[in-house]
Design a protein around this motif. Structure first.
Motif, short mmCIF file in Angstrom:
data_model
loop_
_atom_site.label_atom_id
_atom_site.label_comp_id
_atom_site.label_asym_id
_atom_site.label_seq_id
_atom_site.Cartn_x
_atom_site.Cartn_y
_atom_site.Cartn_z
N LYS A 11 0.80 -1.22 0.00
CA LYS A 11 0.00 0.00 0.00
C LYS A 11 0.84 1.27 0.00
CE LYS A 11 -3.91 -2.23 2.33
NZ LYS A 11 -4.76 -2.25 3.55
N THR A 12 2.14 1.15 0.18
CA THR A 12 3.02 2.32 0.11
C THR A 12 3.24 2.70 -1.34
OG1 THR A 12 4.16 1.93 2.21
CG2 THR A 12 5.39 3.10 0.53
N GLN A 13 3.01 3.99 -1.65
CA GLN A 13 3.16 4.48 -3.02
C GLN A 13 3.98 5.77 -3.02
OE1 GLN A 13 -0.50 4.70 -5.27
NE2 GLN A 13 -1.48 3.14 -4.00
N VAL A 14 4.98 5.81 -3.91
CA VAL A 14 5.86 6.97 -4.00
C VAL A 14 6.06 7.34 -5.47
CG1 VAL A 14 8.09 7.97 -3.33
CG2 VAL A 14 7.10 6.12 -1.96
N ILE A 15 5.94 8.62 -5.78
CA ILE A 15 6.27 9.11 -7.11
C ILE A 15 7.70 9.65 -7.08
CG2 ILE A 15 5.83 10.88 -8.85
CD1 ILE A 15 2.89 10.63 -8.30
N CYS A 16 8.54 9.12 -7.95
CA CYS A 16 9.95 9.53 -8.03
C CYS A 16 10.21 10.17 -9.39
CB CYS A 16 10.87 8.34 -7.84
SG CYS A 16 10.59 7.39 -6.33
N THR A 17 10.82 11.35 -9.39
CA THR A 17 11.19 12.01 -10.64
C THR A 17 12.67 12.36 -10.61
OG1 THR A 17 10.56 14.19 -9.78
CG2 THR A 17 8.90 12.99 -11.04
N ALA A 18 13.30 12.36 -11.78
CA ALA A 18 14.71 12.72 -11.93
C ALA A 18 14.80 13.90 -12.88
CB ALA A 18 15.52 11.55 -12.44
N SER A 19 15.44 14.98 -12.43
CA SER A 19 15.59 16.19 -13.24
C SER A 19 17.07 16.49 -13.44
CB SER A 19 14.93 17.39 -12.54
OG SER A 19 13.56 17.12 -12.28
N ILE A 20 17.44 16.76 -14.68
CA ILE A 20 18.85 17.04 -15.00
C ILE A 20 19.08 18.54 -15.02
CG2 ILE A 20 20.67 16.79 -16.73
CD1 ILE A 20 19.30 14.21 -17.63
N ASP A 21 20.05 18.97 -14.27
CA ASP A 21 20.46 20.37 -14.20
C ASP A 21 21.87 20.46 -14.76
OD1 ASP A 21 21.09 22.98 -13.57
OD2 ASP A 21 20.44 22.87 -11.48
N GLU A 22 22.06 21.32 -15.76
CA GLU A 22 23.38 21.43 -16.39
C GLU A 22 24.38 22.23 -15.56
OE1 GLU A 22 24.54 19.91 -19.04
OE2 GLU A 22 22.65 18.85 -19.37
N LYS A 23 24.09 22.43 -14.30
CA LYS A 23 25.03 23.09 -13.38
C LYS A 23 25.29 22.18 -12.20
CE LYS A 23 22.33 26.58 -12.80
NZ LYS A 23 21.77 27.86 -12.27
N THR A 24 26.53 22.17 -11.74
CA THR A 24 26.86 21.41 -10.54
C THR A 24 26.77 22.32 -9.32
OG1 THR A 24 29.20 21.96 -10.78
CG2 THR A 24 28.46 19.90 -11.77
N PRO A 25 26.72 21.74 -8.12
CA PRO A 25 26.86 22.57 -6.92
C PRO A 25 28.17 23.36 -6.96
CG PRO A 25 26.19 20.33 -6.35
CD PRO A 25 26.53 20.32 -7.80
N HIS A 26 28.19 24.49 -6.30
CA HIS A 26 29.35 25.40 -6.43
C HIS A 26 30.65 24.74 -5.99
CE1 HIS A 26 29.67 26.23 -2.06
NE2 HIS A 26 28.36 26.11 -2.07
N TRP A 27 30.57 23.80 -5.02
CA TRP A 27 31.81 23.20 -4.53
C TRP A 27 32.42 22.20 -5.53
CZ3 TRP A 27 27.04 21.72 -2.54
CH2 TRP A 27 26.70 20.38 -2.69
N LEU A 28 31.66 21.87 -6.59
CA LEU A 28 32.18 20.97 -7.62
C LEU A 28 32.52 21.69 -8.92
CD1 LEU A 28 29.90 17.81 -7.26
CD2 LEU A 28 32.33 17.97 -6.77
N LYS A 29 32.41 23.00 -8.92
CA LYS A 29 32.68 23.77 -10.13
C LYS A 29 34.11 23.54 -10.61
CE LYS A 29 32.08 28.39 -12.10
NZ LYS A 29 31.73 29.80 -11.82
N ASN A 30 34.25 23.27 -11.90
CA ASN A 30 35.55 23.02 -12.55
C ASN A 30 36.25 21.76 -12.05
OD1 ASN A 30 35.28 25.45 -14.06
ND2 ASN A 30 36.14 26.62 -12.35
N SER A 31 35.49 20.85 -11.41
CA SER A 31 36.09 19.61 -10.93
C SER A 31 36.01 18.49 -11.97
CB SER A 31 35.39 19.15 -9.66
OG SER A 31 34.05 18.74 -9.95
#
Length: 238
Positions: free
Chosen positions: A33-53
């Motif tokens: 009876k447990t139901q979950v909607i899962c979505t995946a969204s692609i963002d062409e930017k990384t978090p700031h701490w990963l910039k240029n990594s």
């Protein structure tokens, strides 16, 4: 015996893909009876701490809709902050899905997994990880097709299942009633290869033995195999 199944059986598992018109990947997952909607969204930017990594990132958000439980719960946005439980669950989902993602091959982009519980009857975090993987897989496939990427961004399949000890007996895939009365509550996140992403085990004012833990672990492996077979089926991979 349980009312509807043996102690070592899963509830009925269902994955339905592409339930959201707009998301790069989406899945409706049902564990009983447990139901979950899962979505995946692609963002062409990384978090700031990963910039240029040269590396990407996979993160998750989790929430329960107001009537997902037997009494209405307020949206956390109205309170201005998330509960500790919500933060802990979404970090678990994010860690689990990052564990099977090659962040270097993903490149400098971020994939955000949103898991919204529309009906809760135990195991919402394990359902979210298992359904979140299907949404992630679909988003990555679309990304690879659109940008002609041949690198294996998804390294392994992954599933998650709950288990527990009730009246000294190990049980697989607990519903809410069972979870609330369990002496030991556990969540296992395991890959198709057998490698372990995470294990959470807690005794509720109860000590458990190595033998009891081993029994729970064996049940979890069995359950995750069933989950991953269902994932592969909905993704047309078996």
């Amino acid at each position: 015996m349980r009312k509807d199944r043996s102690f070592h059986d899963m509830r009925e598992i269902l994955f339905e893909k592409d339930v959201n018109l707009h998301a790069e990947g989406s899945c409706l997952v049902k564990f009983g009876k447990t139901q979950v909607i899962c979505t995946a969204s692609i963002d062409e930017k990384t978090p700031h701490w990963l910039k240029n990594s040269g590396k990407g990132w996979v993160t998750a958000e989790y929430g329960m809709l107001p009537r997902s439980t037997n009494t209405r719960i307020d949206r956390e946005a109205t309170k201005g902050k998330q509960t500790g439980r919500t933060q802990e669950i979404q970090r678990l989902i994010g860690r689990s899905l990052r564990s099977i993602t090659s962040l270097e091959d993903l490149g400098e982009r971020q994939i955000k997994i949103d898991c919204d519980v529309i009906q809760a009857d135990g195991g919402t975090r394990t359902a979210s990880i298992s359904g979140g993987f299907v949404a992630l897989y679909l988003a990555v496939k679309k990304l690879k097709d659109n940008f002609n990427i041949n690198k294996p961004i998804i390294k392994d399949f992954i599933g998650a299942v709950s288990a527990g000890i009730i009246n000294d007996k190990p049980h697989l895939d607990l519903n809410y009633e069972e979870d609330s009365s369990a002496n030991v509550d556990a969540n296992f996140v395991i890959c198709d290869s057998g490698k372990i992403a995470e294990i959470q085990v807690t005794g509720e004012e109860y000590f458990f033995s190595q033998e009891q833990y081993d029994e729970l672990f064996k049940l979890a492996i069995k359950g995750v195999k069933q989950i991953i077979n269902k994932q592969k089926k909905v993704l047309d991979l078996n």
